[in-house]
Design a protein around this motif. Structure first.
Motif, mmCIF file in Angstrom:
data_model
loop_
_atom_site.group_PDB
_atom_site.id
_atom_site.type_symbol
_atom_site.label_atom_id
_atom_site.label_comp_id
_atom_site.label_asym_id
_atom_site.label_seq_id
_atom_site.Cartn_x
_atom_site.Cartn_y
_atom_site.Cartn_z
ATOM 1 N N GLN A 212 70.399 -9.640 8.297
ATOM 2 C CA GLN A 212 71.834 -9.408 8.184
ATOM 3 C C GLN A 212 72.620 -10.706 8.029
ATOM 4 N N HIS A 213 71.956 -11.829 8.269
ATOM 5 C CA HIS A 213 72.660 -13.110 8.247
ATOM 6 C C HIS A 213 71.926 -14.068 7.296
ATOM 7 N N LYS A 214 72.113 -13.879 5.987
ATOM 8 C CA LYS A 214 71.390 -14.710 5.021
ATOM 9 C C LYS A 214 71.755 -16.184 5.165
ATOM 10 N N GLY A 215 73.015 -16.462 5.484
ATOM 11 C CA GLY A 215 73.431 -17.852 5.653
ATOM 12 C C GLY A 215 72.706 -18.511 6.812
ATOM 13 N N GLU A 216 72.549 -17.776 7.918
ATOM 14 C CA GLU A 216 71.830 -18.322 9.061
ATOM 15 C C GLU A 216 70.344 -18.488 8.762
ATOM 16 N N MET A 217 69.785 -17.589 7.973
ATOM 17 C CA MET A 217 68.381 -17.737 7.577
ATOM 18 C C MET A 217 68.188 -19.012 6.771
ATOM 19 N N ARG A 218 69.120 -19.291 5.860
ATOM 20 C CA ARG A 218 69.034 -20.522 5.057
ATOM 21 C C ARG A 218 69.158 -21.746 5.961
ATOM 22 N N LYS A 219 70.055 -21.668 6.949
ATOM 23 C CA LYS A 219 70.227 -22.772 7.896
ATOM 24 C C LYS A 219 68.975 -22.942 8.745
ATOM 25 N N LEU A 220 68.344 -21.828 9.127
ATOM 26 C CA LEU A 220 67.124 -21.890 9.923
ATOM 27 C C LEU A 220 66.027 -22.648 9.186
ATOM 28 N N VAL A 221 65.881 -22.395 7.905
ATOM 29 C CA VAL A 221 64.844 -23.085 7.125
ATOM 30 C C VAL A 221 65.069 -24.593 7.153
ATOM 31 N N ARG A 222 66.330 -25.016 7.034
ATOM 32 C CA ARG A 222 66.633 -26.455 7.063
ATOM 33 C C ARG A 222 66.347 -27.052 8.445
ATOM 34 N N ILE A 223 66.682 -26.322 9.484
ATOM 35 C CA ILE A 223 66.402 -26.802 10.840
ATOM 36 C C ILE A 223 64.904 -26.944 11.054
ATOM 37 N N LEU A 224 64.154 -25.970 10.588
ATOM 38 C CA LEU A 224 62.693 -26.029 10.745
ATOM 39 C C LEU A 224 62.105 -27.222 10.001
ATOM 40 N N ALA A 225 62.656 -27.522 8.822
ATOM 41 C CA ALA A 225 62.177 -28.687 8.072
ATOM 42 C C ALA A 225 62.440 -29.971 8.845
ATOM 43 N N ALA A 226 63.593 -30.042 9.521
ATOM 44 C CA ALA A 226 63.922 -31.234 10.305
ATOM 45 C C ALA A 226 63.059 -31.352 11.550
ATOM 46 N N ARG A 227 62.417 -30.255 11.950
ATOM 47 C CA ARG A 227 61.555 -30.261 13.136
ATOM 48 C C ARG A 227 60.100 -30.024 12.770
ATOM 49 N N SER A 228 59.714 -30.433 11.568
ATOM 50 C CA SER A 228 58.330 -30.238 11.114
ATOM 51 C C SER A 228 57.341 -30.811 12.113
ATOM 52 N N ALA A 229 56.250 -30.085 12.305
ATOM 53 C CA ALA A 229 55.141 -30.522 13.160
ATOM 54 C C ALA A 229 55.555 -30.693 14.616
ATOM 55 N N THR A 230 56.524 -29.897 15.056
ATOM 56 C CA THR A 230 56.890 -29.897 16.473
ATOM 57 C C THR A 230 56.740 -28.478 17.015
ATOM 58 N N VAL A 231 56.665 -28.383 18.341
ATOM 59 C CA VAL A 231 56.610 -27.074 18.991
ATOM 60 C C VAL A 231 58.011 -26.471 18.948
ATOM 61 N N ILE A 232 58.115 -25.276 18.380
ATOM 62 C CA ILE A 232 59.419 -24.642 18.200
ATOM 63 C C ILE A 232 59.388 -23.255 18.826
ATOM 64 N N GLY A 233 60.326 -22.991 19.715
ATOM 65 C CA GLY A 233 60.494 -21.672 20.294
ATOM 66 C C GLY A 233 61.833 -21.098 19.894
ATOM 67 N N ALA A 234 61.923 -19.773 19.894
ATOM 68 C CA ALA A 234 63.171 -19.132 19.494
ATOM 69 C C ALA A 234 64.325 -19.555 20.399
ATOM 70 N N ASN A 235 64.040 -19.809 21.692
ATOM 71 C CA ASN A 235 65.110 -20.168 22.621
ATOM 72 C C ASN A 235 65.763 -21.501 22.268
ATOM 73 N N SER A 236 64.990 -22.427 21.658
ATOM 74 C CA SER A 236 65.546 -23.741 21.317
ATOM 75 C C SER A 236 66.466 -23.682 20.101
ATOM 76 N N LEU A 237 66.470 -22.557 19.396
ATOM 77 C CA LEU A 237 67.260 -22.433 18.175
ATOM 78 C C LEU A 237 68.531 -21.606 18.377
ATOM 79 N N GLU A 238 68.679 -21.013 19.548
ATOM 80 C CA GLU A 238 69.813 -20.106 19.775
ATOM 81 C C GLU A 238 71.157 -20.793 19.572
ATOM 82 N N SER A 239 71.339 -21.946 20.198
ATOM 83 C CA SER A 239 72.645 -22.607 20.124
ATOM 84 C C SER A 239 72.932 -23.121 18.724
ATOM 85 N N ALA A 240 71.891 -23.572 18.030
ATOM 86 C CA ALA A 240 72.095 -24.118 16.680
ATOM 87 C C ALA A 240 72.496 -23.047 15.682
#
Length: 420
Positions: A212-240
């Motif tokens: 339902q939030h295509k803009g947030e999905m696009r933003k999520l991909v960019r955030i994930l790229a900035a955190r490549s090769a790190t441990v990522i949990g859904a809770n760490s992405l909530e505020s962003a």
């Protein structure tokens, strides 16, 4: 414009072997990774018919008459099966009635088990061959034999390299998607990556999940790229992102189902200390990650650039590619315990033997770079084959019993040991 050369794929041998003894073979992987080209080459010497569910007329025919659509006397190739997963029921009925091997060769850009509309996906009747974007060995016509070689030779493995840090940076931003590898202009390659990501979100992700939030999905991909090769949990992405934890977890799952990202699980054996079970996230293609960060090869070498994380992600993805054809059956994971000892990649074969790998972007290494590997060696004893720091220097260097520094290019330039 010259016709691009056809680069042989290591997965071709697996597909041919599977067709010889399995009724249905699925080649799955990222969009534009070369699945259609691979199956066309594999089917080229066989009597075969072909359907493509990316074509509206083929989807209409499949929907109107699924049994007739899959009826073929010889091999039937169906591209992008995830566009009509209901066809699997018709294929199941066909191969149960006629159980000859090599009846169907399918391709898919989404994992069938992740599709809400997918029925019971042919258990016992189908073999899946995973196709990644080009490996460095495929692009350079090098042997890609590191995993088999290191389990065979252990700390006796040696390699000298002429590959420079600048070349590693160029390889990272190029990636392995066929269309990107032939675009030498960085701006044209960036345009390709941008349109590629947007198309995935607009079409494939929405097929898998209620986005339902295509803009947030696009933003999520960019955030994930900035955190490549790190441990990522859904809770760490909530505020962003301003999205709920369940929604983020669902989005992450969708990105993995379409082969954009891959999770490397945390490794643990009963070693007397707690290890994290959290997964580390990498992009299936390093070029996409670099494109999301809007960095080119020259910028990647500047101080403060994300060369280290992108190099680690690049190495992990090369290892994951190689696991799809190595003779050794190996699981890939990472290690991190509460005492903050870390190992970037843990390779464990079915006998419980382990190879540990650290990745360093520097051209020199020191004893401190082996901290996590020494910890792993102490805990595992005889099960620890060797620990290797892959770095951007040129020589193989010893750093103690079973510990070596080796050039990153060892991954694709070392041949597998001879067999037979």
């Amino acid at each position: 414009m010259a016709t691009p050369r056809i680069i042989p794929r290591r997965a071709a041998a697996q597909v041919n072997a599977a067709l010889a003894d399995t009724r249905v073979v699925l080649v799955s992987g990222a969009r534009q990774a070369g699945k259609s080209t691979l199956v066309r080459i594999v089917a080229g010497d066989r009597l075969a018919e072909r359907r493509d569910l990316d074509r509206a007329q083929d989807r209409a025919a499949a929907s109107a008459d699924p049994i007739g659509f899959v009826d073929a006397p010889e091999l039937l190739v169906i591209d992008e099966i995830q566009r009509d997963p209901g066809l699997l029921l018709a294929i199941k009925a066909a191969v149960d009635e006629d159980p000859r091997p090599g009846r169907y060769l399918l391709t898919g850009s989404s994992r069938l088990f992740g599709l809400a509309a997918a029925p019971d996906a042919l258990p016992g009747r189908m073999e899946t061959v995973e196709l990644w974007p080009f490996s460095q060995g495929e692009l350079d016509d090098e042997p890609d034999g590191f995993i088999d070689a290191v389990f065979s030779a252990g700390p006796g493995l040696r390699h000298e390299s002429q590959v420079t840090r600048a070349d590693y940076a160029a390889r990272i931003v190029r990636g392995g998607l066929p269309e990107a590898t032939v675009r030498n202009d960085p701006r044209r390659r960036q345009r390709f990556f941008d349109s590629y990501i947007q198309a995935l979100i607009d079409r494939d992700v929405r097929q898998l999940s209620d986005i339902q939030h295509k803009g947030e999905m696009r933003k999520l991909v960019r955030i994930l790229a900035a955190r490549s090769a790190t441990v990522i949990g859904a809770n760490s992405l909530e505020s962003a992102l301003g999205l709920s934890r369940p929604t983020i977890a669902r989005y992450l799952q969708a990105l993995e189902e379409i082969f954009l990202v891959k999770r490397i699980p945390g490794w643990s054996r009963n070693l007397g200390t707690r290890a994290t079970a959290a997964s580390k996230l990498i992009f299936v293609d390093s070029g996409i990650a670099a494109g999301e960060l809007a960095t080119d090869a020259r910028a990647l070498l500047r101080p403060g650039a994300p060369f280290g994380p992108l190099l680690e992600s690049f190495v992990l993805s090369e290892l994951a590619r190689q696991l799809t054809w190595s003779e050794q059956l190996v699981d890939l994971s990472h290690y991190r315990d509460q005492a903050k000892y870390e190992v970037d990649a843990v390779l464990e074969n079915r006998s419980g033997q382990v190879v540990g790998i650290e990745v360093k972007a520097a051209t020199t290494v020191g004893p401190d770079d082996f901290r996590g590997l020494r910890r792993l060696a102490e805990r595992l004893g005889d099960d620890f084959i060797t620990g290797i720091v892959l770095y951007t220097g040129s020589a193989t260097l010893p750093f103690g019993d079973k510990l070596r520094a080796m050039p990153v290019s060892s991954l694709w330039q070392i041949p597998a040991p001879a067999t037979g």
